[in-house]
Design a protein around this motif. Sequence first.
Motif, PDB file in Angstrom:
ATOM      1  N   LEU A   2      43.234  16.451 -28.234  1.00  0.00           N
ATOM      2  CA  LEU A   2      41.655  15.764 -28.707  1.00  0.00           C
ATOM      3  C   LEU A   2      41.298  15.863 -30.400  1.00  0.00           C
ATOM      4  O   LEU A   2      40.669  15.100 -31.270  1.00  0.00           O
ATOM      5  CB  LEU A   2      40.382  17.055 -28.483  1.00  0.00           C
ATOM      6  N   ILE A   7      35.939   9.848 -33.664  1.00  0.00           N
ATOM      7  CA  ILE A   7      35.029   9.478 -33.958  1.00  0.00           C
ATOM      8  C   ILE A   7      33.974   8.700 -34.433  1.00  0.00           C
ATOM      9  O   ILE A   7      34.079   9.301 -35.446  1.00  0.00           O
ATOM     10  CB  ILE A   7      34.023   9.936 -33.005  1.00  0.00           C
ATOM     11  N   MET A  25      29.661  15.274 -29.440  1.00  0.00           N
ATOM     12  CA  MET A  25      30.854  15.900 -29.658  1.00  0.00           C
ATOM     13  C   MET A  25      31.327  17.393 -29.820  1.00  0.00           C
ATOM     14  O   MET A  25      32.747  18.052 -28.691  1.00  0.00           O
ATOM     15  CB  MET A  25      31.828  15.161 -31.062  1.00  0.00           C
ATOM     16  N   MET A  28      31.853  18.677 -26.550  1.00  0.00           N
ATOM     17  CA  MET A  28      33.289  18.317 -25.883  1.00  0.00           C
ATOM     18  C   MET A  28      34.275  19.216 -25.916  1.00  0.00           C
ATOM     19  O   MET A  28      35.450  18.226 -26.136  1.00  0.00           O
ATOM     20  CB  MET A  28      33.544  17.130 -25.582  1.00  0.00           C
ATOM     21  N   MET A  30      35.286  18.049 -29.911  1.00  0.00           N
ATOM     22  CA  MET A  30      35.645  17.009 -30.876  1.00  0.00           C
ATOM     23  C   MET A  30      35.428  17.720 -31.991  1.00  0.00           C
ATOM     24  O   MET A  30      34.053  17.808 -31.752  1.00  0.00           O
ATOM     25  CB  MET A  30      35.457  15.820 -30.124  1.00  0.00           C
ATOM     26  N   VAL A 149      28.304   8.427 -26.541  1.00  0.00           N
ATOM     27  CA  VAL A 149      28.985   9.311 -27.460  1.00  0.00           C
ATOM     28  C   VAL A 149      29.690  10.553 -26.667  1.00  0.00           C
ATOM     29  O   VAL A 149      30.128  10.413 -25.919  1.00  0.00           O
ATOM     30  CB  VAL A 149      28.678  10.250 -28.550  1.00  0.00           C
ATOM     31  N   GLN A 150      28.470  11.063 -25.608  1.00  0.00           N
ATOM     32  CA  GLN A 150      28.560  12.046 -25.073  1.00  0.00           C
ATOM     33  C   GLN A 150      29.270  11.668 -23.174  1.00  0.00           C
ATOM     34  O   GLN A 150      30.475  12.274 -22.441  1.00  0.00           O
ATOM     35  CB  GLN A 150      27.717  12.155 -24.447  1.00  0.00           C
ATOM     36  N   THR A 153      33.521  11.152 -24.679  1.00  0.00           N
ATOM     37  CA  THR A 153      34.059  12.408 -25.227  1.00  0.00           C
ATOM     38  C   THR A 153      34.035  13.082 -23.536  1.00  0.00           C
ATOM     39  O   THR A 153      34.976  14.307 -23.428  1.00  0.00           O
ATOM     40  CB  THR A 153      32.812  12.968 -26.213  1.00  0.00           C
ATOM     41  N   TYR A 154      32.842  13.071 -22.590  1.00  0.00           N
ATOM     42  CA  TYR A 154      33.669  14.296 -21.859  1.00  0.00           C
ATOM     43  C   TYR A 154      35.002  14.099 -20.730  1.00  0.00           C
ATOM     44  O   TYR A 154      35.329  14.662 -20.135  1.00  0.00           O
ATOM     45  CB  TYR A 154      32.321  14.032 -20.606  1.00  0.00           C
ATOM     46  N   LEU A 156      37.061  12.501 -22.707  1.00  0.00           N
ATOM     47  CA  LEU A 156      38.218  12.993 -23.287  1.00  0.00           C
ATOM     48  C   LEU A 156      38.497  14.296 -22.969  1.00  0.00           C
ATOM     49  O   LEU A 156      39.438  14.962 -22.643  1.00  0.00           O
ATOM     50  CB  LEU A 156      38.113  12.542 -24.518  1.00  0.00           C
ATOM     51  N   TYR A 157      37.225  14.724 -22.641  1.00  0.00           N
ATOM     52  CA  TYR A 157      37.847  17.136 -22.510  1.00  0.00           C
ATOM     53  C   TYR A 157      38.277  17.199 -21.082  1.00  0.00           C
ATOM     54  O   TYR A 157      38.535  17.759 -21.120  1.00  0.00           O
ATOM     55  CB  TYR A 157      36.470  17.077 -22.774  1.00  0.00           C
TER      56      TYR A 157
END
Length: 236
Positions: A2, A7, A25, A28, A30, A149-150, A153-154, A156-157
């Motif tokens: 991460l 972003i 962000m 998650m 970031m 974005v949520q 990033t979710y 990615l997390y």
Amino acid sequence: MLNRVRIVLVNTYHPGNIGSAARAMKVMGMERLYLVNPTEFPHEEASTMAAGAEDILANAVVTSSLEEAVADCTYVVATSARPRSHQVPAMTPPQCANFIAEQPEQDEIAIVFGRERSGLTAEEYHRCNRHVFIPANPDYAILNMASAVQIITYELYQKSLTEFNPVPGQSEWPNNEEMGFFFDRMEKALENADYFKGKPQDITFGKLRAYFQRNLPEKFELSLLHGLVKRLKGNP
């Protein structure tokens, strides 16, 4: 994983959306937020909507252009609610997370979100070499920026919680600034060599650029390509 992903929000109109994106962000894990020409920032509404993620706002990098925001990135990922007709490779959010996890640890990666109403311009989109779309209701595929974005990033997390093996950092890849310089030089050289005579230059060169965006050359390969461009008619 991460820590090497930024972003990037382009020309955000509502400051509250910046705060909401920062909150999404932080939830998650970031922290790296880049803002390209925000209409109003800093702003009280951004801080209010951040709701505990004010540190991300405080450390946000503000730039005057997308080019500046992603210059040192190897991969720049454009986002949208649907697939687009451009030739850059398209991914769903889970596929995007897998792709990022597989890249060498030293690679900087940007995920770019466009304006609330109009998204990214064609020129901005062309600066991206990957595309992630969020499948949504085709009759109403308009996502709030912070919601988009949520979602990204979710994924990615979730991927960061699993074991993954990045490609060993043996190869060196050009960043976005270096590829942009090559594209400018190649287009001018082809124009001097009358390559575009009788052809629509924007469309023709757009397809050439898309080829290299899909198949990113290593740095030594890019050097060879510069040598080929130099040999074109009209170039010393």
